[in-house]
Enzyme design. Structure first.
Site, PDB file in Angstrom:
ATOM      1  N   ARG A  17       0.856  -1.192   0.000  1.00 28.68           N
ATOM      2  CA  ARG A  17       0.000   0.000   0.000  1.00 28.68           C
ATOM      3  C   ARG A  17       0.888   1.236   0.000  1.00 28.68           C
ATOM      4  NH1 ARG A  17      -3.961  -0.301   4.662  1.00 28.68           N
ATOM      5  NH2 ARG A  17      -5.028  -1.792   3.349  1.00 28.68           N
ATOM      6  N   ARG A  24      -2.249   6.499   9.695  1.00 28.03           N
ATOM      7  CA  ARG A  24      -2.109   6.040   8.299  1.00 28.03           C
ATOM      8  C   ARG A  24      -2.232   7.208   7.316  1.00 28.03           C
ATOM      9  NH1 ARG A  24      -5.043   0.178   8.219  1.00 28.03           N
ATOM     10  NH2 ARG A  24      -3.824  -0.768   9.904  1.00 28.03           N
ATOM     11  N   LYS A  34      -4.847   0.726  14.642  1.00 27.78           N
ATOM     12  CA  LYS A  34      -4.690   1.696  13.561  1.00 27.78           C
ATOM     13  C   LYS A  34      -5.348   3.034  13.932  1.00 27.78           C
ATOM     14  CE  LYS A  34      -8.487  -0.580  11.205  1.00 27.78           C
ATOM     15  NZ  LYS A  34      -8.806  -1.388  10.040  1.00 27.78           N
ATOM     16  N   LYS A  39      -6.754   6.761  12.034  1.00 27.63           N
ATOM     17  CA  LYS A  39      -7.052   7.367  10.730  1.00 27.63           C
ATOM     18  C   LYS A  39      -7.414   8.843  10.890  1.00 27.63           C
ATOM     19  CE  LYS A  39      -8.597   2.949   8.887  1.00 27.63           C
ATOM     20  NZ  LYS A  39      -9.648   2.189   8.207  1.00 27.63           N
ATOM     21  N   CYS A  85     -14.539  -2.793  -1.286  1.00 23.37           N
ATOM     22  CA  CYS A  85     -13.207  -3.203  -0.841  1.00 23.37           C
ATOM     23  C   CYS A  85     -12.755  -4.369  -1.709  1.00 23.37           C
ATOM     24  CB  CYS A  85     -13.243  -3.620   0.625  1.00 23.37           C
ATOM     25  SG  CYS A  85     -14.035  -5.215   0.883  1.00 23.37           S
ATOM     26  N   CYS A 138      -7.745 -10.721   0.118  1.00 20.97           N
ATOM     27  CA  CYS A 138      -7.823 -10.351   1.529  1.00 20.97           C
ATOM     28  C   CYS A 138      -8.086 -11.586   2.396  1.00 20.97           C
ATOM     29  CB  CYS A 138      -8.926  -9.313   1.756  1.00 20.97           C
ATOM     30  SG  CYS A 138      -9.094  -8.944   3.512  1.00 20.97           S
ATOM     31  N   CYS A 184     -16.337  -8.195   4.515  1.00 18.29           N
ATOM     32  CA  CYS A 184     -16.442  -8.625   5.915  1.00 18.29           C
ATOM     33  C   CYS A 184     -16.812  -7.389   6.733  1.00 18.29           C
ATOM     34  CB  CYS A 184     -15.118  -9.242   6.395  1.00 18.29           C
ATOM     35  SG  CYS A 184     -13.896  -8.048   6.949  1.00 18.29           S
ATOM     36  N   CYS A 232     -13.894  -1.826   5.269  1.00 18.01           N
ATOM     37  CA  CYS A 232     -12.912  -0.965   4.586  1.00 18.01           C
ATOM     38  C   CYS A 232     -13.553  -0.027   3.566  1.00 18.01           C
ATOM     39  CB  CYS A 232     -11.840  -1.817   3.913  1.00 18.01           C
ATOM     40  SG  CYS A 232     -10.850  -2.745   5.100  1.00 18.01           S
TER      41      CYS A 232
HETATM   42 FE1  SF4 Z   1     -10.802  -7.399   3.645  1.00 21.46          FE
HETATM   43 FE2  SF4 Z   1     -12.889  -7.043   5.181  1.00 21.46          FE
HETATM   44 FE3  SF4 Z   1     -11.375  -4.944   4.547  1.00 21.46          FE
HETATM   45 FE4  SF4 Z   1     -12.883  -6.058   2.705  1.00 21.46          FE
HETATM   46  S1  SF4 Z   1     -13.613  -5.038   4.575  1.00 21.46           S
HETATM   47  S2  SF4 Z   1     -10.728  -5.522   2.453  1.00 21.46           S
HETATM   48  S3  SF4 Z   1     -12.854  -8.195   3.277  1.00 21.46           S
HETATM   49  S4  SF4 Z   1     -10.767  -6.684   5.765  1.00 21.46           S
END
Ligand code: SF4
Length: 581
Positions: free
Chosen positions: A84, A153, A227, A229, A445, A451, A490, A494
């Protein structure tokens, strides 16, 4: 309104989490990363080093599409790394763009992912190529340090230069914050840039008795509990989703001049399915500071979280929980104690949306800016080639937006016809002129296949879901209506799915929880409407709602507001209290 629920004091002594031990033993983020990179017997690194590598801007992953087959063949996982690249405020030069494009082709999987925090992500890098990838990113005067890990970050900032005269000044503060809150350990330079390890206290190098104050004056040897932000918004745009940030600065201008920032604290998206002690939370505005005070305010907010954040339970370690547990009044007074002065009363501001505006606009200086829609933030094939050709002739800069899109910014009047020709040739003009408001309002995401935390598809699924929803969108005459739909694989969130008017969050493979009712300007979270749905079931649920919205909405009423007025979900007033009701 500010309420207080706790009196503060030192964090209760509980057993620190495993990650705290890894940080402590790492000699300021060195661990055995160098040895691990040199070990050709595996494409992976140790668990401890994989945690430390995050601070250096890279994650150990594996190609999950290949997992089952490789397991059958009794092969190790297909290990790869994601790198990243921090881009403060999302601004990079055409030369830097060309370098990222080249590194993506040479060492990664030939694609570029534009992250939801205005960073570049390169996927599929083999361990043997990791060092050169990071080294060459640095040679392009970009950096991966602190792109991930328990530190501050990439600092986000509204990237639209035409929006306000204070933009350049505000961007400058994003750079100052980035610099001030970057880890100081020389480990990054030693490992990736071949800088010799310097003996003595200021290296931190393996000397457990070297003073943390010298090596990491802000973070210390345990860095942050989790983390952190930071974002800067320039009203009326809330594109950076300021209330999702641990620390948000809302630029306040008077008579066209930047006079300071409202300070918002305690936002965050992540939660865990089935664990009500975890929740998304919107930040609280706790005061106002002048531009000169801003970096110091950020430092003090960071150090209060450093000292009081929960280091025993990582699911409870973000600033949002510190503030929810101890109270905003306590938090503000602790920050003010360290500052030595009180924050002023917050000023008024108005946001009108958290999305991007597409197409060409002309700035006050006669320069032209074009926002392109990039689906899922993924650049590959023809689109990626087109942007490379544009970078070759572009005389302005590029800006990554917080919604995973790109602004080709500061184009001179002379260059614009050439750029328009290239946009046509590479079908990039289609990206903003002919897609529905629903597709343009999408964010996803990465999730599968790279991931490791993904429970379901996201980036690969959202376009399919939108295609199905577009049938009803077109039939209902809603194709121009901006509706923000956000998908995460998930509940870590993100893509900031809990701020989507429609939020889709992976539950198990092929099934998603459906959330509705976030505000179009990022000022209200959404709420669970139905859980464990397939794409087909999501479409079946949304079809009658979208049809009703088309005929019953009030003038200028956004979809997120309509679903609340129509009684589909209750408005969430505080993530901590009523998100899970
Ligand atoms: Fe991975 Fe969950 Fe972030 Fe999507 S929201 S990138 S699945 S950690």
């Amino acid at each position: 309104m500010i309420t207080d629920t706790a009196t503060g004091g030192a964090a209760a002594a509980k057993e620190p989490s495993k990650n705290e031990g890894i940080k402590e033993a790492s000699h300021y983020l060195r661990g055995t990363i160098l040895e691990g990179l040199a070990d050709a017997s595996t494409g992976a690194v140790s668990e401890e080093d994989s945690q430390l590598l995050k601070f250096h801007g890279t994650y150990l992953q594996d190609d999950r599409d290949l997992r089952a087959e490789r397991r059958k063949q009794k092969l190790d996982k297909a290990y790869i790394f994601m790198v990243r690249v921090r881009v403060p405020g999302g601004v990079c030069t055409p030369k830097q763009w060309l370098e990222i494009d080249r590194i993506a082709d040479r060492y990664a999987n030939g694609t570029i992912k534009l992250s939801t925090r205005q960073a570049f992500q390169l996927h599929g890098i083999l361990k043997g190529n990791l060092k050169n990838s990071i080294k060459e990113v640095n040679e392009a005067l970009l950096c991966t340090l602190a792109a991930c890990g328990d530190v501050n970050r990439n600092v986000m900032c509204n990237p639209n230069p035409h929006l306000s005269a204070i933009h350049a000044e505000t961007l400058d503060y994003a750079l100052k914050l980035t610099q001030h809150l970057s880890p100081r350990t020389p480990a990054y330079h030693e490992i990736w840039l071949d800088k010799e390890r310097v003996a003595g206290g200021d290296t931190g190098g393996g000397d457990d008795d070297s003073s943390p104050d010298k090596v990491e004056p802000i973070y210390g040897k345990h860095y942050l509990p989790r983390k952190f932000k930071i974002g800067i918004a320039i009203p009326p745009s809330n594109d950076v989703d300021i209330f999702s940030q641990d620390l948000g600065f809302i630029a306040i201008a008077e008579n066209g001049k930047l006079v300071g920032f409202n300070v918002a604290v305690g936002g965050g998206m992540g939660m865990s399915h089935g664990n009500k002690a975890t929740y998304p939370r919107l930040g609280d505005v706790m005061g106002f500071c002048t531009p000169e005070q801003m970096v110091d305010v950020a430092e003090k907010v960071v150090t209060v979280q450093r000292d009081y954040g929960d280091r025993s339970e990582r699911k409870h370690a973000r600033l949002k929980y510190t503030i929810q547990d101890r109270g905003l009044l306590w938090f503000r007074s602790e920050v003010e104690k360290r500052l030595g002065y009180k924050l002023a009363t917050a000023r008024t501001y108005t946001f009108d949306g958290n999305g991007d505006r597409y197409g060409w606009v002309e700035g006050g200086d006669g320069r032209h800016h074009l926002t392109l829609f990039i689906e899922g933030g993924r650049l590959r094939g023809k689109q990626k080639n087109g942007l490379r050709e544009i970078a070759n002739i572009h005389d302005g800069d590029f800006r990554l937006t917080a919604n995973q899109n790109i602004i080709i910014a500061a184009v001179s009047a002379e260059k614009r016809p050439q750029i328009e020709k290239l946009l046509k040739e590479y079908d990039l003009d289609q990206t903003y002129s002919s897609v529905t408001g629903l597709r343009r309002g999408g964010m996803a995401c990465v999730a599968l296949p790279t991931c490791g935390l993904a429970l379901a598809e996201s980036e690969r699924n959202l376009p399919l879901l939108v295609t199905e929803l577009e049938k009803v969108i077109r039939e209902a005459g809603l194709q121009e209506q901006e509706i923000h739909i956000r998908s995460s694989g998930c509940p870590n969130g993100c893509a900031r799915p809990y701020l989507g008017e429609i939020g889709v969050v992976g539950k198990v493979p092929g099934k998603y929880n459906l959330y509705l009712g976030a505000a179009h300007d990022g000022s209200r979270l959404n709420k669970l409407y139905k859980d464990v749905l397939t794409n087909e079931q999501i479409v079946a649920e949304l079809t009658p709602i979208l049809r009703r919205y088309a005929v019953e909405r009030n003038p200028d009423e956004y979809f997120g507001d309509f679903v609340i007025r129509a009684g589909y979900v209750k408005a969430v007033t505080s993530g901590a209290v009523d998100f899970h009701d």
